[in-house]
Scaffold this motif. Structure first.
Motif, PDB file in Angstrom:
ATOM      1  N   PHE A  18      33.200  35.809  34.225  1.00  0.00           N
ATOM      2  CA  PHE A  18      33.804  36.737  36.101  1.00  0.00           C
ATOM      3  C   PHE A  18      33.973  38.136  35.685  1.00  0.00           C
ATOM      4  CE2 PHE A  18      37.596  38.581  37.717  1.00  0.00           C
ATOM      5  CZ  PHE A  18      36.893  38.110  39.226  1.00  0.00           C
ATOM      6  N   CYS A  19      34.340  38.280  34.664  1.00  0.00           N
ATOM      7  CA  CYS A  19      34.305  40.117  33.518  1.00  0.00           C
ATOM      8  C   CYS A  19      35.039  39.470  32.516  1.00  0.00           C
ATOM      9  CB  CYS A  19      35.799  40.397  35.143  1.00  0.00           C
ATOM     10  SG  CYS A  19      35.950  42.234  33.423  1.00  0.00           S
ATOM     11  N   ARG A  20      34.091  40.747  31.721  1.00  0.00           N
ATOM     12  CA  ARG A  20      33.823  40.482  30.517  1.00  0.00           C
ATOM     13  C   ARG A  20      35.713  40.948  29.702  1.00  0.00           C
ATOM     14  NH1 ARG A  20      29.625  38.660  31.298  1.00  0.00           N
ATOM     15  NH2 ARG A  20      27.514  38.450  29.845  1.00  0.00           N
ATOM     16  N   ARG A  21      36.025  41.597  30.632  1.00  0.00           N
ATOM     17  CA  ARG A  21      37.010  41.971  30.299  1.00  0.00           C
ATOM     18  C   ARG A  21      38.390  41.563  30.710  1.00  0.00           C
ATOM     19  NH1 ARG A  21      40.204  47.631  29.484  1.00  0.00           N
ATOM     20  NH2 ARG A  21      41.496  47.198  30.357  1.00  0.00           N
ATOM     21  N   GLN A  22      38.670  40.957  31.582  1.00  0.00           N
ATOM     22  CA  GLN A  22      39.337  39.389  31.457  1.00  0.00           C
ATOM     23  C   GLN A  22      39.566  39.021  31.089  1.00  0.00           C
ATOM     24  OE1 GLN A  22      38.990  36.953  34.024  1.00  0.00           O
ATOM     25  NE2 GLN A  22      40.716  37.123  35.733  1.00  0.00           N
ATOM     26  N   TRP A  23      38.497  38.562  30.185  1.00  0.00           N
ATOM     27  CA  TRP A  23      38.099  37.399  29.117  1.00  0.00           C
ATOM     28  C   TRP A  23      38.924  38.386  27.977  1.00  0.00           C
ATOM     29  CZ3 TRP A  23      35.938  37.864  24.460  1.00  0.00           C
ATOM     30  CH2 TRP A  23      36.119  36.862  23.407  1.00  0.00           C
ATOM     31  N   ALA A  24      38.755  39.568  27.916  1.00  0.00           N
ATOM     32  CA  ALA A  24      39.270  39.815  26.411  1.00  0.00           C
ATOM     33  C   ALA A  24      40.310  40.200  26.346  1.00  0.00           C
ATOM     34  CB  ALA A  24      38.533  41.316  26.489  1.00  0.00           C
ATOM     35  N   LEU A  25      41.099  40.664  27.550  1.00  0.00           N
ATOM     36  CA  LEU A  25      42.677  40.621  27.852  1.00  0.00           C
ATOM     37  C   LEU A  25      43.210  39.402  28.019  1.00  0.00           C
ATOM     38  CD1 LEU A  25      42.405  43.378  31.396  1.00  0.00           C
ATOM     39  CD2 LEU A  25      42.329  43.882  28.495  1.00  0.00           C
ATOM     40  N   ILE A  26      43.180  38.632  27.789  1.00  0.00           N
ATOM     41  CA  ILE A  26      43.395  37.219  28.422  1.00  0.00           C
ATOM     42  C   ILE A  26      42.882  36.643  26.571  1.00  0.00           C
ATOM     43  CG2 ILE A  26      43.764  34.918  28.938  1.00  0.00           C
ATOM     44  CD1 ILE A  26      42.338  36.321  31.796  1.00  0.00           C
ATOM     45  N   VAL A 183      37.691  49.634  31.448  1.00  0.00           N
ATOM     46  CA  VAL A 183      36.284  48.428  32.843  1.00  0.00           C
ATOM     47  C   VAL A 183      35.912  49.455  33.395  1.00  0.00           C
ATOM     48  CG1 VAL A 183      37.676  49.508  35.239  1.00  0.00           C
ATOM     49  CG2 VAL A 183      39.772  49.563  33.306  1.00  0.00           C
ATOM     50  N   ARG A 184      34.896  48.584  34.534  1.00  0.00           N
ATOM     51  CA  ARG A 184      34.183  48.413  35.093  1.00  0.00           C
ATOM     52  C   ARG A 184      34.536  48.227  36.343  1.00  0.00           C
ATOM     53  NH1 ARG A 184      29.466  45.522  36.174  1.00  0.00           N
ATOM     54  NH2 ARG A 184      27.560  47.409  36.487  1.00  0.00           N
ATOM     55  N   ARG A 185      34.674  48.903  37.467  1.00  0.00           N
ATOM     56  CA  ARG A 185      35.104  48.109  38.800  1.00  0.00           C
ATOM     57  C   ARG A 185      33.949  47.561  38.850  1.00  0.00           C
ATOM     58  NH1 ARG A 185      39.666  50.068  41.236  1.00  0.00           N
ATOM     59  NH2 ARG A 185      41.153  52.436  39.792  1.00  0.00           N
ATOM     60  N   LYS A 187      33.102  44.389  42.923  1.00  0.00           N
ATOM     61  CA  LYS A 187      34.263  43.240  44.303  1.00  0.00           C
ATOM     62  C   LYS A 187      34.883  42.520  43.257  1.00  0.00           C
ATOM     63  CE  LYS A 187      30.044  43.300  45.804  1.00  0.00           C
ATOM     64  NZ  LYS A 187      29.047  43.009  47.339  1.00  0.00           N
ATOM     65  N   SER A 188      34.500  41.873  42.557  1.00  0.00           N
ATOM     66  CA  SER A 188      35.502  40.922  41.177  1.00  0.00           C
ATOM     67  C   SER A 188      37.018  41.688  40.949  1.00  0.00           C
ATOM     68  CB  SER A 188      35.369  40.644  40.317  1.00  0.00           C
ATOM     69  OG  SER A 188      33.664  39.761  39.371  1.00  0.00           O
ATOM     70  N   CYS A 189      37.103  42.841  40.746  1.00  0.00           N
ATOM     71  CA  CYS A 189      38.263  43.242  40.567  1.00  0.00           C
ATOM     72  C   CYS A 189      39.865  42.497  41.711  1.00  0.00           C
ATOM     73  CB  CYS A 189      38.546  44.919  40.590  1.00  0.00           C
ATOM     74  SG  CYS A 189      37.302  45.529  38.967  1.00  0.00           S
ATOM     75  N   ALA A 191      40.410  40.621  43.692  1.00  0.00           N
ATOM     76  CA  ALA A 191      40.701  39.233  43.242  1.00  0.00           C
ATOM     77  C   ALA A 191      40.795  38.878  41.794  1.00  0.00           C
ATOM     78  CB  ALA A 191      39.517  38.188  43.848  1.00  0.00           C
ATOM     79  N   CYS A 192      41.183  40.295  41.083  1.00  0.00           N
ATOM     80  CA  CYS A 192      41.162  39.302  39.583  1.00  0.00           C
ATOM     81  C   CYS A 192      42.438  39.596  39.403  1.00  0.00           C
ATOM     82  CB  CYS A 192      40.807  40.995  38.795  1.00  0.00           C
ATOM     83  SG  CYS A 192      41.047  40.971  37.216  1.00  0.00           S
ATOM     84  N   SER A 193      43.109  38.488  38.455  1.00  0.00           N
ATOM     85  CA  SER A 193      44.640  38.226  38.478  1.00  0.00           C
ATOM     86  C   SER A 193      45.216  39.171  37.396  1.00  0.00           C
ATOM     87  CB  SER A 193      44.623  36.822  37.806  1.00  0.00           C
ATOM     88  OG  SER A 193      43.953  36.122  36.726  1.00  0.00           O
ATOM     89  N   LEU A 194      44.208  40.176  36.553  1.00  0.00           N
ATOM     90  CA  LEU A 194      44.728  40.891  36.014  1.00  0.00           C
ATOM     91  C   LEU A 194      44.885  42.102  35.985  1.00  0.00           C
ATOM     92  CD1 LEU A 194      43.905  39.569  32.303  1.00  0.00           C
ATOM     93  CD2 LEU A 194      45.919  39.609  32.884  1.00  0.00           C
ATOM     94  N   SER A 195      44.395  42.243  37.795  1.00  0.00           N
ATOM     95  CA  SER A 195      43.985  44.015  38.143  1.00  0.00           C
ATOM     96  C   SER A 195      45.205  45.010  37.369  1.00  0.00           C
ATOM     97  CB  SER A 195      43.820  44.057  39.700  1.00  0.00           C
ATOM     98  OG  SER A 195      44.658  43.566  40.321  1.00  0.00           O
ATOM     99  N   ASN A 196      46.282  44.247  38.220  1.00  0.00           N
ATOM    100  CA  ASN A 196      48.087  45.305  38.221  1.00  0.00           C
ATOM    101  C   ASN A 196      47.596  45.831  36.069  1.00  0.00           C
ATOM    102  OD1 ASN A 196      47.903  45.078  40.202  1.00  0.00           O
ATOM    103  ND2 ASN A 196      49.931  43.725  39.799  1.00  0.00           N
TER     104      ASN A 196
HETATM  105  S1  SF4 Z   1      40.513  44.703  37.222  1.00  0.00           S
HETATM  106 FE1  SF4 Z   1      38.434  43.869  37.444  1.00  0.00          FE
HETATM  107  S2  SF4 Z   1      37.659  45.435  35.290  1.00  0.00           S
HETATM  108 FE2  SF4 Z   1      39.857  44.804  35.017  1.00  0.00          FE
HETATM  109  S3  SF4 Z   1      40.116  42.898  34.603  1.00  0.00           S
HETATM  110 FE3  SF4 Z   1      40.683  42.554  36.482  1.00  0.00          FE
HETATM  111  S4  SF4 Z   1      37.157  42.669  37.143  1.00  0.00           S
HETATM  112 FE4  SF4 Z   1      37.164  43.709  35.249  1.00  0.00          FE
END
Ligand code: SF4
Length: 219
Positions: A18-26, A183-185, A187-189, A191-196
């Motif tokens: 879904f997003c490499r950054r989301q995976w790394a944050l989790i 961050v790479r914005r 459309k997935s952002c 629906a992202c549970s970590l956007s905040n």
């Molecule tokens: S907000 Fe966007 S860039 Fe940030 S983790 Fe979610 S999908 Fe990835």
């Protein structure tokens, strides 16, 4: 071959795709924010994993919350449901079940079928674990979608297996470096549970930069 202390969470592959950054944050930074989608999805998985709901349906035995792992890919996790279909011709002998069975994993998802392959990749990773553990070949599995409460068959093609293996290798590379991509914005952002957690740091981007990024990502 990976040792057990190097294993990554199998379910992480859906976040990674879904997003490499989301995976790394989790999974590297251990940050998690629960929103409606993740809470509802978690409840659905808990129901699927409820071991009090054991079932025997004719020649099918249903195992819930089955632990699986793979030393080859360095992952471990749980399958929501694995159906063991009795098949004396093509099945693999499973001593605890006293016969030959074909394992068929079923992954539960709250929403409807997605455009991305995130769910299929997760199911394929489960298949690769089951194949390694049971010395068998599994040609397909299912994803059960909460909307419209229906199973969708997923064929384990060579292409899907290759993509899954490549993503798992990349996950290990990032994890070894403890690297969180920037961050790479996309459309997935939305629906992202970590956007905040993720996006405030990107608010410093100029409006022009942001619009350019969105246009590039849409191409
Ligand atoms: S907000 Fe966007 S860039 Fe940030 S983790 Fe979610 S999908 Fe990835």
């Amino acid at each position: 071959m990976y040792s057990e202390d190097e294993y990554l969470q199998l379910s992480g592959i859906q976040h990674f795709a879904f997003c490499r950054r989301q995976w790394a944050l989790i999974h590297i930074e251990q940050q998690w924010e629960e929103n409606f989608r993740t809470a509802d999805g978690r409840l659905m998985h808990e129901r699927a994993h409820d071991s009090s709901l054991k079932e025997h349906r004719g020649n099918i035995i249903i195992a819930r919350g089955m632990r699986v792992s793979s030393a080859e890919y360095g992952i471990s996790g749980e399958c929501d449901v694995v159906e063991f279909h009795r098949d004396e011709q093509n099945g693999v002998f499973i001593r605890t079940l006293g016969g030959k069975y074909l394992p068929v994993p079923i992954e539960y998802k709250r929403g409807s079928e997605k455009e991305t392959d995130c769910d299929k990749l997760q199911l394929c990773a489960q298949v690769m674990c089951l194949e390694e553990m049971l010395c068998c070949e599994i040609n397909s599995g299912y994803i059960y979608y909460g909307e419209p409460k229906k199973r969708s068959a997923v064929e384990m093609t060579g292409e899907l297996r290759k993509s899954t293996a490549a993503l798992l290798r990349e996950m290990h590379e990032l994890y070894d470096r403890r690297y969180t991509p920037k961050v790479r914005r996309t459309k997935s952002c939305n629906a992202c549970s970590l956007s905040n957690i993720c996006l405030p740091s990107s608010e410093k981007l100029s409006a022009a930069h942001y619009i350019n990024e969105m246009l590039e990502n849409d191409l």
